[in-house]
Design an enzyme around this catalytic site. Structure first.
Site, PDB file in Angstrom:
ATOM      1  N   GLU A  69       0.833  -1.205   0.000  1.00 49.95           N
ATOM      2  CA  GLU A  69       0.000   0.000   0.000  1.00 49.95           C
ATOM      3  C   GLU A  69       0.870   1.259   0.000  1.00 49.95           C
ATOM      4  O   GLU A  69       1.924   1.300   0.630  1.00 49.95           O
ATOM      5  CB  GLU A  69      -0.914   0.073   1.240  1.00 49.95           C
ATOM      6  CG  GLU A  69      -1.821  -1.105   1.428  1.00 49.95           C
ATOM      7  CD  GLU A  69      -3.008  -1.133   0.491  1.00 49.95           C
ATOM      8  OE1 GLU A  69      -3.258  -0.110  -0.189  1.00 49.95           O
ATOM      9  OE2 GLU A  69      -3.674  -2.176   0.442  1.00 49.95           O
ATOM     10  N   THR A  70       0.380   2.271  -0.681  1.00 48.83           N
ATOM     11  CA  THR A  70       0.866   3.637  -0.549  1.00 48.83           C
ATOM     12  C   THR A  70      -0.304   4.495  -0.093  1.00 48.83           C
ATOM     13  O   THR A  70      -1.385   4.445  -0.684  1.00 48.83           O
ATOM     14  CB  THR A  70       1.427   4.171  -1.875  1.00 48.83           C
ATOM     15  OG1 THR A  70       2.588   3.410  -2.242  1.00 48.83           O
ATOM     16  CG2 THR A  70       1.809   5.639  -1.762  1.00 48.83           C
TER      17      THR A  70
END
Length: 269
Positions: free
Chosen positions: A46-47
């Site tokens: 995830e970002t």
């Protein structure tokens, strides 16, 4: 354009454990395709992107991207975003209120941990998709469905430790994620998990905070406990402390900053 970029190891107290998430504080959200490209470049599960909220009940708007898609809810990247805000942006705060696709989420300081207030979904038992039976070497005891994930219950921890699922079969089974779980065996951990999201570009997620929105109510009912400790048995591993309420779930964990730098986007003014 120069963007601050942090990498946080979430749900761990030591570097290179837990689940790494990238966090990009922004003055405003970039175009979706650019944020997706940044997430693909980071190549982490995830970002997270955080933007100060101009008005309303939230302090920040928060969005999450895997390398391939934007998602509705992410636990470890929320923990990571809160760690960055508490450490670098708003150290005066004791509670951060995030506006997200899943509604208002709060994160509170709690000693050396951070406590997230998340929605909870009680899973319902379902007939497993036929291709799911071919994905695992061991047959599950029970398969239940949440809103977007299947909870797959196995009899004991050693089965979870040795799982090597057929990712192609998982992709055919359902478009969601697969939360594999079993009772803990060390006398301290109530239950263990491993989580697989091949349809989201993540074969195995190191530690999946949102998975416990489904797993925690199941184990609370089965064990007759409201406060539990869980461990995710990925190669990196992670620990979570859970408090199950009537409608909401508190997920506690540690977070550690391991990298800080800048992302250069010369084509964006």
């Amino acid at each position: 354009m120069e963007i601050a970029l942090f990498q946080i190891d979430a749900f761990t107290g030591h570097a290179f454990g837990g689940n790494p998430a990238a966090v990009c504080p922004l003055p405003y959200f970039l175009q979706d395709d650019i944020m997706q490209a940044i997430a693909r470049e980071n190549n982490l599960s995830e970002t997270a992107y955080v933007v100060p909220t101009a008005q309303g009940e939230a302090d920040f708007d928060l969005r999450w991207f895997t390398p391939t898609v934007e998602v509705d809810l992410c636990g470890h990247a929320t923990l990571a975003a809160a760690k960055v805000i508490f450490s670098h942006i708003r150290p005066d705060l004791e509670v951060i209120r995030f506006s997200t696709r899943s509604g208002l989420l709060t994160v509170t300081r709690d000693g050396d941990m951070l406590a997230m207030d998340f929605p909870m979904v009680t899973p319902q038992e379902v007939t497993p998709p036929e291709s799911l039976t071919h994905a695992f070497d061991h047959p599950p005891d029970t398969v239940l469905a949440g809103l977007r994930d299947l909870l797959i219950v196995f009899p004991e921890q050693r089965v979870i430790e040795t799982l090597a699922p057929d990712m192609a079969a998982l992709c055919k089974a359902a478009p969601w994620g697969f939360i594999c779980t079993a009772p803990g065996s060390d006398g301290e951990t109530d239950f263990v998990t491993r989580c697989f999201y091949p349809n989201h570009g993540i074969h195995e997620d190191p530690v999946t905070g949102s998975a416990y929105c489904v797993a925690a109510p199941y184990w609370a009912a089965r064990l007759g406990k409201r406060a539990m400790k869980a461990r995710q048995l990925s190669a990196r591993g992670g620990d979570l402390w859970l408090e199950v309420g009537s409608e909401r779930l508190i997920i506690k964990g540690q977070a550690l900053e391991v990298m800080r730098g800048s992302l250069m986007l010369p084509h964006i003014a």
